[in-house]
Design a protein around this motif. Sequence first.
Motif, PDB file in Angstrom:
ATOM      1  N   GLU A 313       0.828  -1.207   0.000  1.00 25.37           N
ATOM      2  CA  GLU A 313       0.000   0.000   0.000  1.00 25.37           C
ATOM      3  C   GLU A 313       0.866   1.262   0.000  1.00 25.37           C
ATOM      4  OE1 GLU A 313      -3.281   0.202  -0.436  1.00 25.37           O
ATOM      5  OE2 GLU A 313      -3.111  -1.967  -0.778  1.00 25.37           O
ATOM      6  N   LEU A 314       1.941   1.243   0.746  1.00 20.35           N
ATOM      7  CA  LEU A 314       2.831   2.403   0.737  1.00 20.35           C
ATOM      8  C   LEU A 314       3.501   2.577  -0.622  1.00 20.35           C
ATOM      9  CD1 LEU A 314       4.461   2.050   4.269  1.00 20.35           C
ATOM     10  CD2 LEU A 314       3.004   3.929   3.486  1.00 20.35           C
ATOM     11  N   GLY A 339      10.531  16.336   6.281  1.00 24.47           N
ATOM     12  CA  GLY A 339       9.258  16.449   5.585  1.00 24.47           C
ATOM     13  C   GLY A 339       8.786  15.115   5.033  1.00 24.47           C
ATOM     14  N   MET A 340       9.726  14.303   4.564  1.00 27.16           N
ATOM     15  CA  MET A 340       9.377  12.974   4.064  1.00 27.16           C
ATOM     16  C   MET A 340       8.861  12.076   5.181  1.00 27.16           C
ATOM     17  SD  MET A 340      12.473  12.208   1.406  1.00 27.16           S
ATOM     18  CE  MET A 340      12.648  13.125  -0.143  1.00 27.16           C
ATOM     19  N   ILE A 341       9.396  12.262   6.372  1.00 25.84           N
ATOM     20  CA  ILE A 341       8.907  11.500   7.521  1.00 25.84           C
ATOM     21  C   ILE A 341       7.445  11.848   7.783  1.00 25.84           C
ATOM     22  CG2 ILE A 341       9.151  11.120  10.006  1.00 25.84           C
ATOM     23  CD1 ILE A 341      11.341   9.811   8.306  1.00 25.84           C
ATOM     24  N   LEU A 345       4.199   9.312   7.578  1.00 28.19           N
ATOM     25  CA  LEU A 345       3.236   9.125   8.666  1.00 28.19           C
ATOM     26  C   LEU A 345       1.818   9.432   8.207  1.00 28.19           C
ATOM     27  CD1 LEU A 345       5.288  10.696  11.590  1.00 28.19           C
ATOM     28  CD2 LEU A 345       4.558   8.302  11.421  1.00 28.19           C
ATOM     29  N   ALA A 346       1.658  10.488   7.412  1.00 27.70           N
ATOM     30  CA  ALA A 346       0.323  10.828   6.905  1.00 27.70           C
ATOM     31  C   ALA A 346      -0.211   9.713   6.015  1.00 27.70           C
ATOM     32  CB  ALA A 346       0.382  12.145   6.138  1.00 27.70           C
ATOM     33  N   ALA A 347       0.681   9.139   5.204  1.00 27.65           N
ATOM     34  CA  ALA A 347       0.254   8.044   4.324  1.00 27.65           C
ATOM     35  C   ALA A 347      -0.188   6.832   5.132  1.00 27.65           C
ATOM     36  CB  ALA A 347       1.394   7.673   3.378  1.00 27.65           C
ATOM     37  N   ILE A 348       0.563   6.474   6.167  1.00 27.80           N
ATOM     38  CA  ILE A 348       0.207   5.305   6.981  1.00 27.80           C
ATOM     39  C   ILE A 348      -1.097   5.560   7.741  1.00 27.80           C
ATOM     40  CG2 ILE A 348       0.932   3.838   8.903  1.00 27.80           C
ATOM     41  CD1 ILE A 348       3.823   4.305   7.986  1.00 27.80           C
ATOM     42  N   VAL A 352      -4.401   3.175   7.216  1.00 30.59           N
ATOM     43  CA  VAL A 352      -5.019   2.492   8.359  1.00 30.59           C
ATOM     44  C   VAL A 352      -6.469   2.957   8.542  1.00 30.59           C
ATOM     45  CG1 VAL A 352      -4.942   2.228  10.873  1.00 30.59           C
ATOM     46  CG2 VAL A 352      -2.849   2.041   9.524  1.00 30.59           C
ATOM     47  N   ALA A 353      -6.708   4.253   8.351  1.00 30.15           N
ATOM     48  CA  ALA A 353      -8.059   4.788   8.537  1.00 30.15           C
ATOM     49  C   ALA A 353      -9.044   4.223   7.527  1.00 30.15           C
ATOM     50  CB  ALA A 353      -8.026   6.313   8.432  1.00 30.15           C
TER      51      ALA A 353
END
Length: 355
Positions: A313-314, A339-341, A345-348, A352-353
């Motif tokens: 998914e990532l 910023g990539m971090i 985190l936003a992608a994960i 999950v949501a």
Amino acid sequence: MVHAPPRPPAGAPPVRINLYSDTQTRPTPAMLEAMTRAEVGDDQSGNDPTINALCDRMAALLGKEAAVFLPSGTMCNVIATLVHTRPGDEILAHETAHIINSEGGAHAALGGVQITGLAGPRGMFDAEAVRAAIRPRNRNAPPQTMLEVEQTSNHGGGAVWPKAQLDAVAAVAHEQGWATHMDGARLLNACVASGIPAAEMCAGFDTAWLDFTKGLGAPLGAVLCGSEEFIGHAWRWKQRLGGAMRQGGVCAAACLYALDHHVDRLAEDHMNAAALARGLKQIPGIEVTDPDTNLVYFDPRGAGFSPADLQTELRRQGILVSALAGKIRACTHLDVSSGMIEETLAAIRGIVAER
């Protein structure tokens, strides 16, 4: 063991955030410029001035008498075991060590040695474990001739061996007359995280090496250090294994540049890893191991995803991570920004949501 990056799912965009490994780093423009300006000679004849300068500097950095420039860290480990041992000998290492799991059985195939894995948390064992593994010296037992540690411990989550623990296991080995070897693939990550100089960190070890292709960002190269006598024997194995180069100073120049410009900045990678771990802990169902350095291991199964599924998914969003041993590993390095971090985190959180 980290395998080659998986084939991307159909329609996946190009990778824009590469957390797969710090081996994915690319030389910076300034490093490439240093490579083009390198003074070179014939490495095989010992006449490449840039390689010689790198080896002198590395021997001093690690507190050893001499050093040899090699193409890879795996070759450093293989040559070290070939010099320190004889066919039929036994090496003691952690059960998750790179020399057991990630070097293609080279030590058995080329050296005829067996490696016994010791247990211990976070990729580290203690002096008691070493003592418990000592065999009686008789004709029925293999001669035990070498102890190996990995600093930092990859499968231990980039864990930093405490200096006292390193000294203790090395002392037991030396009591037995064994050689001691440090796989220092990420040695300077450990030094930056702990504040302990490299020479002090590996003082109890007869041989040690540093990889320049991980967080230091060079395209090729590792340097193996030890006594003058050891390095003399190592050179013969370098020749036998095809590791002797010609104008290798082009690559050694990248390593020298890394020593000058990319060591202190490893602290940034550690901060980014810590930020990633903090953010992951806030996502319900994800279990995270607190990182010592630049490797973040986390288990997404509590959030309803297998490591492989979340990896896929990532990757659909252009983010590359590795999946191994029931967890995901995210590795920070000089090509990964804060910023990539946050994007990761936003992608994960979003993935999950949606579950």
